[in-house]
Design a protein around this motif. Structure first.
Motif, PDB file in Angstrom:
ATOM      1  N   UNK A  28       0.823  -1.203  -0.092  1.00 34.86           N
ATOM      2  CA  UNK A  28      -0.002   0.114  -0.053  1.00 34.86           C
ATOM      3  C   UNK A  28       1.017   1.177   0.120  1.00 34.86           C
ATOM      4  N   UNK A  29       1.885   1.271   0.834  1.00 37.01           N
ATOM      5  CA  UNK A  29       2.801   2.303   0.752  1.00 37.01           C
ATOM      6  C   UNK A  29       3.554   2.440  -0.590  1.00 37.01           C
ATOM      7  N   UNK A  30       3.987   1.323  -0.987  1.00 35.20           N
ATOM      8  CA  UNK A  30       4.647   1.332  -2.547  1.00 35.20           C
ATOM      9  C   UNK A  30       3.436   1.949  -3.657  1.00 35.20           C
ATOM     10  N   UNK A  31       2.267   1.666  -3.455  1.00 38.66           N
ATOM     11  CA  UNK A  31       1.254   2.344  -4.436  1.00 38.66           C
ATOM     12  C   UNK A  31       1.173   3.760  -4.464  1.00 38.66           C
ATOM     13  N   UNK A  32       1.189   4.293  -2.916  1.00 36.58           N
ATOM     14  CA  UNK A  32       1.003   5.539  -2.877  1.00 36.58           C
ATOM     15  C   UNK A  32       2.048   6.226  -3.212  1.00 36.58           C
ATOM     16  N   UNK A  33       3.291   5.750  -3.239  1.00 37.35           N
ATOM     17  CA  UNK A  33       4.447   6.425  -3.539  1.00 37.35           C
ATOM     18  C   UNK A  33       4.619   6.650  -5.158  1.00 37.35           C
ATOM     19  N   UNK A  34       4.087   5.369  -5.835  1.00 38.82           N
ATOM     20  CA  UNK A  34       3.885   5.538  -7.207  1.00 38.82           C
ATOM     21  C   UNK A  34       2.978   6.605  -7.570  1.00 38.82           C
ATOM     22  N   UNK A  35       1.677   6.595  -7.035  1.00 44.64           N
ATOM     23  CA  UNK A  35       1.010   7.691  -7.282  1.00 44.64           C
ATOM     24  C   UNK A  35       1.419   8.937  -7.214  1.00 44.64           C
ATOM     25  N   UNK A  36       2.133   9.195  -6.186  1.00 47.65           N
ATOM     26  CA  UNK A  36       2.593  10.418  -5.954  1.00 47.65           C
ATOM     27  C   UNK A  36       3.772  10.841  -6.835  1.00 47.65           C
TER      28      UNK A  36
END
Length: 59
Positions: A28-36
């Motif tokens: 979930x953290x990696x997905x948020x980082x990618x989207x950001x």
């Protein structure tokens, strides 16, 4: 409502949010980082295109 009641309501709401919230897992953290990162790239690209367009127009 007075200031004390507003403050107590805010504290009560904040405690409730903290009870419900949880720490994101790795995926979930990696997905948020990618989207950001994608958002930063898109906004930067739009800004770059605007600057290039300004140079072409002669502003």
């Amino acid at each position: 409502m007075n200031v004390q009641e507003d403050f107590n309501k805010f504290i009560k709401d904040a405690k409730r949010v903290l009870k419900v919230s949880r720490k994101p897992d790795g995926n979930e953290y990696l997905d948020l980082a990618k989207i950001s990162a994608l958002g930063v790239v898109v906004v930067g690209g739009i800004g770059y295109l605007i600057v290039c367009l300004g140079y072409l127009i002669g502003l």
